[in-house]
Design an enzyme around this catalytic site. Structure first.
Site, PDB file in Angstrom:
ATOM      1  N   LYS A   1       0.701  -1.760  -0.109  1.00 17.00           N
ATOM      2  CA  LYS A   1      -0.452   0.390   0.047  1.00 17.00           C
ATOM      3  C   LYS A   1       1.029   1.117   0.010  1.00 17.00           C
ATOM      4  O   LYS A   1       1.687   1.083   0.392  1.00 17.00           O
ATOM      5  CB  LYS A   1      -1.480   0.016   1.482  1.00 17.00           C
TER       6      LYS A   1
ATOM      7  N   SER B   1     -10.382  -0.808   7.624  1.00 14.77           N
ATOM      8  CA  SER B   1      -9.609  -0.670   6.000  1.00 14.77           C
ATOM      9  C   SER B   1      -8.524  -1.644   4.980  1.00 14.77           C
ATOM     10  O   SER B   1      -7.909  -1.440   3.842  1.00 14.77           O
ATOM     11  CB  SER B   1      -8.578   0.751   5.814  1.00 14.77           C
TER      12      SER B   1
ATOM     13  N   SER C   1      -9.413   2.029   3.153  1.00 14.10           N
ATOM     14  CA  SER C   1      -8.820   2.039   2.036  1.00 14.10           C
ATOM     15  C   SER C   1      -7.648   1.357   1.051  1.00 14.10           C
ATOM     16  O   SER C   1      -6.578   2.033   0.235  1.00 14.10           O
ATOM     17  CB  SER C   1      -7.652   3.447   3.208  1.00 14.10           C
TER      18      SER C   1
END
Length: 501
Positions: free
Chosen positions: A91, A192, A168
């Site tokens: 990420k 997330s 996210s």
């Protein structure tokens, strides 16, 4: 256009291909010399080049460096660790030495920020021979539930490109589901990891707070953030978690609690396991297909020998409003460092220092980050601190106590991941409250600091995945991993693959 070929039961016509392997499968092939790490890495790169123009999951490429690392691994020929020679994606908040990291924000994108050090997690993965092949999309500084706040644009759901992949960690989830890597790293502050995993038909775990190190991972809310893996099955999840978990002297919030060999301790026998079904998680208005799939999953576990018990978590309704007081308060503190002097976007020819700060932050941050900074600053202000922040901390304690009492009666707790399957791109982007309510089943675990995971449990009639959430007590990762593994072994949902046009 709806990917109708992706309905349950239809497998991708191009399978098998190397990038579709699980970590366990790839490890066996590497050890038997059927494949090389370089071939595996090239297969992932080829898949990225094939489908990512549609999905928009990968935002920074690290291909050449990864291939060089793969060649070095192959030259040594020692694949003793399950992650040796395995390519993954991180990420875009994980720092890696010499690699671009921007948190998908113009605040850092405009400066092309390249980290001078490794996060503890990527350092530990590098030590066992795993290769990062790039960074994946996220909501700006992880603030969002759909990746729609990213400066790189939204990541599309591989099962239906009209829908979001979640957030996210939407880029991580989409990349794993689309076989662009063998696993990915995500972060979970308010759901997330679990929500995008549920939206994309993969597995993901939020470990106990303090189980994994946050050092070198850009912070949103320091008492709420956790980091964890996102994988194709539960066995892989256990392998990666085992490699990255444990005390880190660089992160004072990590625990000295011993890390079990999760992958070796996975069980398929759940006989006698007590599973709690919280009545507050099956609410009026939730999608009936979601409720049906989750209740059916509970029956599968019951048929395997577990017992089901209705329980109550009475303060559940306060978890989301509590989260959206505490999280913005910590955001307002953590985002203060991005002032254009020490970090972040810069501007030219300001009239004075005040204008400089105003322009840096107004140009660098997007609307959601600004909204949370403003809410947090307001809640922390002298006149409102007791009414909002202190009161939210008290409620947080009550929510934690709810779980402690529940785990005196049951071993794990079962619920949906989200009240609906993945929603359409743009549906909630102009309604922050509707977006915040996507976290309705995901915020309580954050308040309590307990582990929770998502595992596939079905599909809607439109072919969109549905996720099952399993929660455990503090340091109870092994229990929920084993329960999810037993469920996975008895179902086929996790084996389904999307067809990406």
């Amino acid at each position: 256009m709806m990917c109708t070929d992706a309905l349950p039961g239809r497998l991708h016509p191009a399978l098998p291909m190397l990038s579709s392997l699980t970590i366990g499968q790839a490890h066996q092939k590497l050890r038997s010399k059927e494949i090389t790490s370089e071939e595996l890495t090239r297969a992932c790169i080829a898949q990225i080049e094939k489908v990512d123009g549609t999905l928009n999951a990968v935002v920074h490429e690290n291909f050449e460096r990864a291939l060089e690392q793969a060649k070095n691994v192959d030259a040594k020929g020692d694949y003793a660790h399950p992650l040796t020679g395995i390519p993954y994606l991180a990420k875009d908040v994980y720092c890696e030495e010499g690699v671009l990291t921007t948190a998908s924000s113009n605040m850092l994108r405009n400066k092309d920020y390249i980290a001078p050090f490794d996060s503890t997690t990527t350092k530990r993965l590098k030590a066992v021979g795993a290769m990062s092949i790039g960074k994946v999309n996220t909501d700006e500084f992880t603030m969002g539930a759909s990746t729609e706040t990213s400066c790189f644009g939204v990541t599309k759901n591989p099962w239906d490109t009209n829908c979001v992949a979640g957030g996210s960690s939407g880029g991580s989830a989409a990349a794993v589901a689309a076989d662009e890597c063998l696993f990915a790293l995500g972060t979970d502050t308010g759901g997330s990891i679990r929500q995008p995993a549920g939206f994309c038909n993969i597995t993901g775990i939020r470990p106990t707070y303090g189980r994994t190190s946050r050092f070198g991972v850009m912070s949103m809310a320091s008492t709420l953030d956790t980091i964890g893996p996102m994988c194709k099955n539960i066995e892989d999840l256990a392998i990666v978690l085992e490699a990255i978990a444990g005390h880190d002297p660089l992160d004072g919030t990590t625990s000295h609690e011993a890390v079990p060999p999760y992958s070796k301790n996975l069980k398929t026998d759940v006989k006698g396991l007590k599973i709690g079904i919280p009545k507050e998680y099956f609410i009026p208005g939730m999608n009936q297909e979601v409720e049906g799939a989750v209740r059916e999953a509970a029956k599968v576990l019951e048929n395997l020998g577990a017992t089901l018990h209705e329980i109550s978590l009475p303060h559940t309704e306060y978890a989301t409003p509590c989260y959206y007081v505490l999280c913005p308060c910590e955001v307002s503190s953590n985002m203060a460092r991005y002032d254009g002097v020490r970090y972040g976007h810069t501007v030219t020819q300001p009239k004075d220092l005040l204008e400089y700060y105003e322009r840096v932050r107004s140009e660098g941050f997007g609307p959601e980050v600004k909204r949370r900074i403003m809410i947090g600053t307001y809640a922390l202000s002298a006149g409102y601190f007791d009414a909002f922040y202190r009161q939210a901390q008290r409620v947080r304690t009550l929510i934690k106590q709810d779980f402690e009492k529940a785990f005196e009666q049951v071993d794990i707790i079962l619920s949906p991941v989200s009240p609906t399957p993945a929603f359409e791109v743009g549906k909630n982007s102009s309604d922050p409250l509707a977006m915040y309510l996507e976290d309705i089943f995901l915020s309580s675990q954050v308040m309590a600091g307990i582990p929770a995971l998502s595992v596939p449990c079905g599909f809607s009639k439109n072919g969109l995945p549905i996720g099952l959430q399993l929660m455990g007590p503090q340091w109870g990762e092994q229990t929920i991993l084993s329960a999810a593994h037993a469920y996975e072994r008895s179902t086929e949902w996790h084996k389904k693959k999307p067809v990406i046009a």
